[in-house]
Design a protein around this motif. Structure first.
Motif, PDB file in Angstrom:
ATOM      1  N   ARG C 202       7.974  -0.366   0.662  1.00 54.79           N
ATOM      2  CA  ARG C 202       8.984  -0.005   2.187  1.00 54.79           C
ATOM      3  C   ARG C 202      10.365   0.209   1.509  1.00 54.79           C
ATOM      4  O   ARG C 202      11.354   0.721   1.860  1.00 54.79           O
ATOM      5  N   GLU C 203      10.941  -1.341   0.235  1.00 53.54           N
ATOM      6  CA  GLU C 203      11.757  -0.618  -0.421  1.00 53.54           C
ATOM      7  C   GLU C 203      12.345   0.096  -1.314  1.00 53.54           C
ATOM      8  O   GLU C 203      13.208   0.750  -1.016  1.00 53.54           O
ATOM      9  N   ASP C 204      11.156   0.223  -2.025  1.00 53.04           N
ATOM     10  CA  ASP C 204      11.983   1.587  -3.206  1.00 53.04           C
ATOM     11  C   ASP C 204       9.865   1.358  -3.406  1.00 53.04           C
ATOM     12  O   ASP C 204       9.224   1.198  -4.581  1.00 53.04           O
ATOM     13  N   GLU C 205       9.463   2.646  -3.396  1.00 55.87           N
ATOM     14  CA  GLU C 205       8.090   3.012  -3.400  1.00 55.87           C
ATOM     15  C   GLU C 205       7.928   3.457  -4.869  1.00 55.87           C
ATOM     16  O   GLU C 205       7.112   3.089  -5.161  1.00 55.87           O
ATOM     17  N   ILE C 206       8.579   4.750  -5.111  1.00 58.67           N
ATOM     18  CA  ILE C 206       8.518   5.103  -6.543  1.00 58.67           C
ATOM     19  C   ILE C 206       8.628   3.908  -6.951  1.00 58.67           C
ATOM     20  O   ILE C 206       7.905   3.613  -8.042  1.00 58.67           O
ATOM     21  N   ALA C 207       9.575   2.903  -7.327  1.00 53.19           N
ATOM     22  CA  ALA C 207       9.879   1.368  -7.942  1.00 53.19           C
ATOM     23  C   ALA C 207       7.936   0.459  -7.833  1.00 53.19           C
ATOM     24  O   ALA C 207       8.165   0.069  -8.891  1.00 53.19           O
ATOM     25  N   ALA C 208       7.802   0.382  -6.843  1.00 52.55           N
ATOM     26  CA  ALA C 208       6.830  -0.376  -6.773  1.00 52.55           C
ATOM     27  C   ALA C 208       5.562   0.510  -7.682  1.00 52.55           C
ATOM     28  O   ALA C 208       4.872  -0.932  -8.666  1.00 52.55           O
ATOM     29  N   GLU C 209       4.972   1.732  -7.926  1.00 51.97           N
ATOM     30  CA  GLU C 209       4.360   2.345  -7.706  1.00 51.97           C
ATOM     31  C   GLU C 209       4.773   2.265  -9.790  1.00 51.97           C
ATOM     32  O   GLU C 209       3.881   2.089 -10.401  1.00 51.97           O
ATOM     33  N   ALA C 210       5.639   2.509  -9.996  1.00 52.19           N
ATOM     34  CA  ALA C 210       5.866   2.146 -11.094  1.00 52.19           C
ATOM     35  C   ALA C 210       5.637   0.725 -12.289  1.00 52.19           C
ATOM     36  O   ALA C 210       5.835   0.756 -12.787  1.00 52.19           O
ATOM     37  N   LEU C 211       5.492   0.085 -11.053  1.00 49.94           N
ATOM     38  CA  LEU C 211       6.046  -1.536 -11.466  1.00 49.94           C
ATOM     39  C   LEU C 211       4.352  -2.089 -11.412  1.00 49.94           C
ATOM     40  O   LEU C 211       4.032  -3.018 -11.808  1.00 49.94           O
ATOM     41  N   GLY C 212       3.519  -0.920 -10.862  1.00 48.84           N
ATOM     42  CA  GLY C 212       2.003  -1.258 -10.857  1.00 48.84           C
ATOM     43  C   GLY C 212       1.045  -2.014  -9.338  1.00 48.84           C
ATOM     44  O   GLY C 212       0.081  -2.363  -9.548  1.00 48.84           O
ATOM     45  N   VAL C 213       2.324  -1.786  -8.467  1.00 44.56           N
ATOM     46  CA  VAL C 213       1.563  -1.877  -6.834  1.00 44.56           C
ATOM     47  C   VAL C 213       0.664  -0.009  -6.825  1.00 44.56           C
ATOM     48  O   VAL C 213       1.211   0.903  -6.733  1.00 44.56           O
ATOM     49  N   PRO C 214      -0.441  -0.940  -6.872  1.00 46.08           N
ATOM     50  CA  PRO C 214      -0.602   0.247  -5.770  1.00 46.08           C
ATOM     51  C   PRO C 214      -0.769   0.772  -4.459  1.00 46.08           C
ATOM     52  O   PRO C 214      -1.442   0.233  -3.160  1.00 46.08           O
ATOM     53  N   THR C 215       0.122   1.957  -4.693  1.00 42.28           N
ATOM     54  CA  THR C 215       1.094   1.673  -3.461  1.00 42.28           C
ATOM     55  C   THR C 215      -0.158   2.614  -2.507  1.00 42.28           C
ATOM     56  O   THR C 215      -0.333   2.220  -1.298  1.00 42.28           O
ATOM     57  N   THR C 216      -1.057   3.806  -2.524  1.00 44.50           N
ATOM     58  CA  THR C 216      -1.653   3.750  -2.075  1.00 44.50           C
ATOM     59  C   THR C 216      -2.701   3.187  -0.860  1.00 44.50           C
ATOM     60  O   THR C 216      -2.601   3.322   0.120  1.00 44.50           O
ATOM     61  N   ARG C 217      -3.141   2.527  -2.028  1.00 41.97           N
ATOM     62  CA  ARG C 217      -3.928   1.594  -0.850  1.00 41.97           C
ATOM     63  C   ARG C 217      -3.424   0.481  -0.090  1.00 41.97           C
ATOM     64  O   ARG C 217      -3.914   0.390   1.218  1.00 41.97           O
ATOM     65  N   TYR C 218      -2.269   0.255  -0.629  1.00 39.45           N
ATOM     66  CA  TYR C 218      -1.842  -0.907   0.853  1.00 39.45           C
ATOM     67  C   TYR C 218      -1.117  -0.018   1.818  1.00 39.45           C
ATOM     68  O   TYR C 218      -2.005  -0.686   2.196  1.00 39.45           O
ATOM     69  N   LYS C 219      -0.958   1.434   1.403  1.00 44.21           N
ATOM     70  CA  LYS C 219      -0.542   1.846   2.763  1.00 44.21           C
ATOM     71  C   LYS C 219      -2.234   2.182   3.205  1.00 44.21           C
ATOM     72  O   LYS C 219      -1.124   1.551   4.754  1.00 44.21           O
ATOM     73  N   VAL C 220      -2.777   2.607   3.147  1.00 45.51           N
ATOM     74  CA  VAL C 220      -3.417   2.689   3.428  1.00 45.51           C
ATOM     75  C   VAL C 220      -4.040   1.085   4.450  1.00 45.51           C
ATOM     76  O   VAL C 220      -4.634   1.536   5.256  1.00 45.51           O
ATOM     77  N   THR C 221      -4.037   0.080   3.631  1.00 44.91           N
ATOM     78  CA  THR C 221      -5.059  -1.141   4.446  1.00 44.91           C
ATOM     79  C   THR C 221      -3.877  -1.600   5.314  1.00 44.91           C
ATOM     80  O   THR C 221      -3.845  -2.202   6.347  1.00 44.91           O
ATOM     81  N   ALA C 222      -2.215  -1.529   5.029  1.00 42.92           N
ATOM     82  CA  ALA C 222      -1.786  -1.851   6.690  1.00 42.92           C
ATOM     83  C   ALA C 222      -1.976  -0.524   7.371  1.00 42.92           C
ATOM     84  O   ALA C 222      -1.874  -1.274   9.123  1.00 42.92           O
ATOM     85  N   PHE C 223      -2.535   0.365   7.433  1.00 49.84           N
ATOM     86  CA  PHE C 223      -2.831   1.618   8.421  1.00 49.84           C
ATOM     87  C   PHE C 223      -4.172   0.740   8.963  1.00 49.84           C
ATOM     88  O   PHE C 223      -3.931   0.617  10.595  1.00 49.84           O
ATOM     89  N   VAL C 224      -5.193   0.085   8.382  1.00 47.58           N
ATOM     90  CA  VAL C 224      -6.356  -0.167   8.758  1.00 47.58           C
ATOM     91  C   VAL C 224      -6.312  -1.799   9.692  1.00 47.58           C
ATOM     92  O   VAL C 224      -7.137  -1.944  10.650  1.00 47.58           O
ATOM     93  N   VAL C 225      -5.439  -2.789   8.922  1.00 49.25           N
ATOM     94  CA  VAL C 225      -5.522  -3.680   9.737  1.00 49.25           C
ATOM     95  C   VAL C 225      -4.467  -3.121  11.397  1.00 49.25           C
ATOM     96  O   VAL C 225      -4.992  -4.514  12.144  1.00 49.25           O
ATOM     97  N   ALA C 226      -3.420  -2.821  10.979  1.00 51.27           N
ATOM     98  CA  ALA C 226      -3.054  -2.720  12.083  1.00 51.27           C
ATOM     99  C   ALA C 226      -3.315  -1.734  12.927  1.00 51.27           C
ATOM    100  O   ALA C 226      -3.396  -2.470  14.358  1.00 51.27           O
ATOM    101  N   ALA C 227      -4.196  -0.981  13.155  1.00 48.05           N
ATOM    102  CA  ALA C 227      -5.180   0.245  13.598  1.00 48.05           C
ATOM    103  C   ALA C 227      -5.941  -1.601  14.461  1.00 48.05           C
ATOM    104  O   ALA C 227      -6.782  -1.272  14.983  1.00 48.05           O
TER     105      ALA C 227
END
Lengths: 301, 397, 321
Positions: C202-227
């Protein structure tokens, strides 16, 4: 084959309406990166403005004439230009520096407000739009039947789109609009009055939506306060399809949307007519987010 | 955990506090009935029409003294065109406001949501225009004063096949509207049973402006008649666009067409079309003329079918109340009192009086309620010629 | 007792307490409140589940989903179809049954609803790989509408006439249990390592990706859990009141958005507050019902201009708590 041509002809006429509305979306997005959710409702207000002007001046039915029709059209366009400027000033300017989500929610709020205010003030019942031009059936080549209204729609749309393109390409203000769309801060540093340009953009976009509203009232003479929701969404999809931020893109997108809708209904199923807009949207965004004519706007970092 | 839940309880307390006063105030010299309808939302125009019809009837009644001297008060709740809100609104009317009967709703889906609540609480409910047969099947406290889809579908099929003698029909239904879908289905079944063929079955959505795509398909299948079982809000445009495209076959519709907006929007395109009507506008019956005139002067528009049906729903209810008053004064008195066993028994007796409605002289016809609590009345078919209605046929049930 | 076993026992104790609380409140409500207030509580609880789940996507992960009603619809219809068509065959429990025997079938129906909706969430979350902000928002809107149109065309679940015949099995106990479950899962998720990942996106997606956070996986997870939770809420809804697509329009999505925004995007407690207030207040203000939507829309605009962080702000985003 005749059926195909008929669907195409109708699709082009209807698509011109989408194109006119899409122009407003694309211009505002180009300049502010904001999806103006309320744009479809400005189209609705345009139709109602024309309705009230026509009723007041007796321009419909017995008093129908070309000058009166033009008067109604211009009056509605003026009214919506003012509305658009007002919306920008009161609702969008305060959130211009906020996050995109904030701006989007504000736009949704404005849209809801216009719809419900319309329900309150205009009444929920459908109204008959006065016949500014008496209808006539016209037979084209290939057994395709259209009306003089549809031809009017296409002609007026083309005229407006040409006027807009000339304005953007040939005038100083148009150049300023392009500059602000390209890079707002740089344009401001070059001495361009950014606020004024944005206001003008909203005014023009809203005026075009109003024109679309009048043309729709002309061809399909029933108006009601919620009539802007679906056309608004579909016109937005058209703008995305053509490449949001691109004026010729909006035109092409609108026509393609209109024609695809007709072809889907004609050859697949009429029950999915509304859904087709969204399917197109999703496909476009997944395959080619920049749209048909758009620049590569998405950041790919 | 408790600390973090505190705001939750606060908000609730607020609601309870605000809610209590409204529930307690109840004069005991008035009959209190409830009405729920879509006063906002996508079908607001229908909800408002119904509200107007009921309002007109009750105001006239109260001006003349009410039910044997007792005035009738109606509490109106909006359901925002949403089924779950319809149920909530009726919960409020029945449990919070303590109404003794409920009028509503136009849309069958919303009636279906609310009816179980009325049935369970023993509060009679009269729907003015829900046509899905399942509504009254919910229980013996649920009634309606309109045709049900199977009947109307059958009548339209008979009319098209036998009176007009047309064997190839195209059906153009509103896929978002339960009335239209239901009526279209029953028409299709009945028409097949009579030996007709359906050459095209297309759909539109309520609120649509443009129908030429579907009409082009329909035209290519060469039907002899176009059946449009939808509401007048779209039919006018459909007729115009059909004619603009050269589709000149007659169109036939149900009682959803009933409104002066139909001809106002459709104009000459509707010449040669027919639809089911509850009444014949030029019917010299003074009651009908009085209704039309009063409605027009009060609401600036001629009543549509929904307003007329709502007017009759109010009438059927109050005439049943009146019969209860004369036949069982003690029960009638109990209805004015608090919510107790006596009132519950009285409501059951009111239900019986409603169920025995016979030949009630409504503006939508002489209404008799049958054993399934549906209205039994003849369907009138009117034709449109030169922008005016003419009577064509009356079909007895 | 080993630490793992004692943690497990403690967990069981909490679950038992939650169940006892749910049943207790239900009994209290049934005996002390009239059915109207009971219903408001149920609707409140469902909206709390919806607001909390949407907050995960919009507030905590900073995505923008405006089609939440679509997930609710998927859960509602999937679970309803399961109860009406599969349960009689599989369990011999027909729609008229009541009491303890319906507990298991309802629980399964909720699972079916939640999982189907989670699958839908997966599909909707996938485009988040390539799309940013506004575009993703429109895709979610489109999805919500496509779902609705698709359901309208399925005759087996009633289409435009609604799905009749679903037994009414939900009561306040189920709803409270559901709301508690949603709250606990999301709160634990937020406090965990995964929670920090969501917030980082949420704070800075590009930085998160650069730090090694698998952003796509987390974003999709957020959708899945919310759904999932929206689907369970939908399933509870379907077994409570008449099921019809008009309950899942874009307006419903907007109402949930307003709840989340009002309470504060990123604050779980804020979502509970927003949901409760915006369910209860319209009932208290019924006399102003014709102005309700005008007030809502103005509220949205004013909120965004004056206090976009809502009542409780992004509190959970800060360290601690």
């Amino acid at each position: 084959m005749q059926e195909l041509f008929q669907q195409l002809a109708n699709g082009i006429a209807w698509g011109s309406i989408y194109a006119l509305i899409a122009l407003g979306y694309t211009m505002v997005y180009g300049i502010l990166r904001l999806i103006n959710f309320a744009h479809g409702d400005v189209y609705m207000v345009g139709a109602f403005a024309a309705y009230y002007i026509a009723s007041a001046t007796g321009a419909g039915g017995a008093g129908a004439s070309l000058p009166m029709a033009l008067l109604v059209l211009l009056g509605a366009m003026l009214a919506c230009a003012l509305l658009g400027m007002l919306i920008e000033l009161l609702a969008y300017r305060p959130v211009r520096r906020s996050s995109r989500i904030t701006a989007l929610i504000t736009a949704i709020g404005v849209s809801l407000f216009l719809e419900n205010f319309g329900l309150r003030v205009f009444g929920a019942d459908p109204k008959f739009f006065p016949q500014l031009i008496p209808p006539k059936r016209i037979m084209l080549a290939g057994g395709v039947m259209v009306t003089n209204h549809q031809i009017t729609v296409v002609v007026v749309s083309i005229l407006l789109m040409v006027a807009l393109t000339l304005f953007i390409q040939r005038t100083k203000t148009g150049k300023a609009m392009r500059a602000v769309a390209f890079h707002r801060d740089a344009a401001s540093l070059m001495g361009i009055p950014v606020n004024r340009i944005i206001t003008i953009t909203f005014a023009i976009g809203s005026a075009l939506a109003a024109a679309a509203g009048v043309l729709v009232g002309l061809t399909n003479p029933k108006i009601e306060p919620l009539m802007g929701i679906m056309p608004g969404i579909k016109a937005f999809v058209a703008a995305v399809l053509g490449g949001i931020g691109s004026v010729p893109g909006a035109v092409i997108g609108g026509l393609v949307m209109g024609v695809s809708e007709y072809l889907v209904v004609g050859y697949i199923s009429s029950t999915y007519r509304d859904a087709i807009a969204f399917v197109i949207l999703i496909l476009v965004l997944l395959i080619r987010p920049a749209g048909l004519l758009g620049r590569n706007v998405a950041e790919k970092v | 955990m408790i600390r973090s839940l505190r705001p939750w309880w606060l908000a609730l307390a607020l609601v309870l506090l605000l809610g209590l006063p409204t529930g307690c105030a109840k004069k005991s010299n008035e009959i209190v009935i409830g009405e729920y309808g879509s006063l906002t939302g996508t079908t607001a125009t229908f909800g408002i029409s119904s509200k107007n019809g009921i309002e007109l009837y009750l105001d006239n009644l109260n001006a003349a003294g009410g039910v044997g001297g007792t005035k009738v008060k109606v509490i109106v709740e909006d359901d925002q065109s949403k089924p779950e809100e319809a149920a909530t609104a009726v919960n409020k009317l029945v449990d919070q406001d303590g109404v003794i009967a409920v009028l509503g709703e136009v849309a069958s889906s919303r009636s279906m949501a609310a009816a179980p609540i009325c049935q369970q609480s023993g509060v009679p409910m009269i729907s003015p225009s829900s046509t899905n047969p399942k509504v009254t099947e919910i229980g013996d406290y649920i009634f309606r004063v309109c045709f049900i889809d199977p009947f109307q579908g059958q009548m339209i099929a008979k009319f098209a096949k036998e009176k007009l003698g047309l064997t190839k029909a195209a059906v153009f239904r509103d896929i978002k509207n339960d009335y239209s879908v239901g009526l279209a289905n029953y028409f299709t079944d009945a028409y097949h049973a009579l030996g007709g063929t359906i050459v095209a079955d297309e759909a539109y959505s309520e609120g649509d402006q443009d129908f030429k795509a579907q009409l082009t398909v329909i035209k290519s299948k060469k039907p002899q008649v176009l059946i449009v079982p939808g509401y007048y809000t779209e039919v006018g445009l459909i007729a115009r666009q059909a004619r603009e495209m050269g589709l000149d076959v007659p169109m036939v519709g149900g009682d959803g067409w009933v409104s002066d907006k139909l001809i106002e929007i459709g104009q000459d395109a509707l010449n040669g079309c027919y639809h089911v009507n509850h009444y014949w506008e030029e019917d010299p019956n003074p009651a009908i003329q009085k209704f039309v005139t009063e409605y027009k002067s009060r609401y600036n528009a001629k009543p549509d079918g929904l307003a007329a049906l709502a007017y009759d729903a109010a009438g059927v209810l109050t005439s049943a109340l009146d019969r209860l008053r004369t036949e069982d004064p003690a029960a009638f008195k109990a209805l004015l009192g608090p919510r107790n066993e006596a009132q519950k028994a009285a409501r059951a007796k009111l239900r019986d009086r409603i169920a025995s409605t016979k030949d009630y002289p409504g503006v939508t016809g002489r209404i008799t309620l049958d054993a399934a609590r549906n209205a039994v009345k003849p369907a009138v078919f009117v034709g449109i010629k030169n922008g005016k209605y003419e009577f064509v046929a009356a079909v007895e049930p | 007792m080993s630490p793992r076993k004692s943690r497990f026992a403690r967990g069981l104790l909490w679950v038992a307490a939650a169940l006892a609380l749910s049943l207790g409140v239900d009994r209290l409500a049934v005996n002390w409140l009239n059915p109207y207030f009971y219903r408001i509580l149920v609707l409140c609880g469902l909206n709390v589940m919806l607001a909390l789940s949407l907050n995960l996507v919009n507030g905590i992960t900073g995505q923008f989903s405006i089609g939440h009603a679509g997930f609710m619809a998927v859960g509602a219809y999937a679970s309803a179809a399961f109860t009406v068509y599969a349960v009689p065959q599989l369990f011999g429990v027909d729609p008229n049954a009541s009491g303890l025997v319906v507990v298991a079938p309802l629980f399964l129906a909720l699972l079916v609803g939640g999982l189907t909706s989670a699958a839908a969430g997966f599909l909707v979350g996938l485009p988040s790989m390539r799309l940013r902000g506004d575009y993703l928002a429109i895709v979610t809107l489109g999805f919500g509408e496509i779902i609705r149109v698709a359901i309208l065309n399925i005759d087996a679940v009633g289409g435009a006439r609604g799905f009749a015949g679903i037994p009414r099995r939900t009561d306040l106990a189920w709803v409270i249990a559901g709301a508690l479950a949603t709250w606990v899962v999301l709160r634990n998720l937020l406090r965990s390592y995964h929670g920090r990942a969501f917030l980082a996106i949420r704070e800075d997606e590009i930085a998160a990706e650069a730090l090694g956070v698998p952003t796509t996986r987390y974003k999709v997870t957020a959708f899945v859990v919310a759904a999932f939770f929206a689907g369970v809420a939908g399933a509870l809804f379907a077994h409570y009141t008449y099921l019809h697509t008009n309950s899942f329009t874009f307006m419903k999505s907007i109402e949930v958005i307003v709840m989340v925004v009002l309470g504060g995007m990123g604050s779980l407690l804020g979502s509970v507050l927003g949901a409760t207030v915006l369910t209860a207040l319209p009932e208290a203000l019924r006399f102003a019902s014709s102005e309700r939507l005008i007030i809502y829309s103005l509220l949205l605009i004013v909120l965004m201009i004056a206090r976009p962080q809502g009542i409780l702000g992004k509190t959970e985003g800060k360290r601690g708590k």
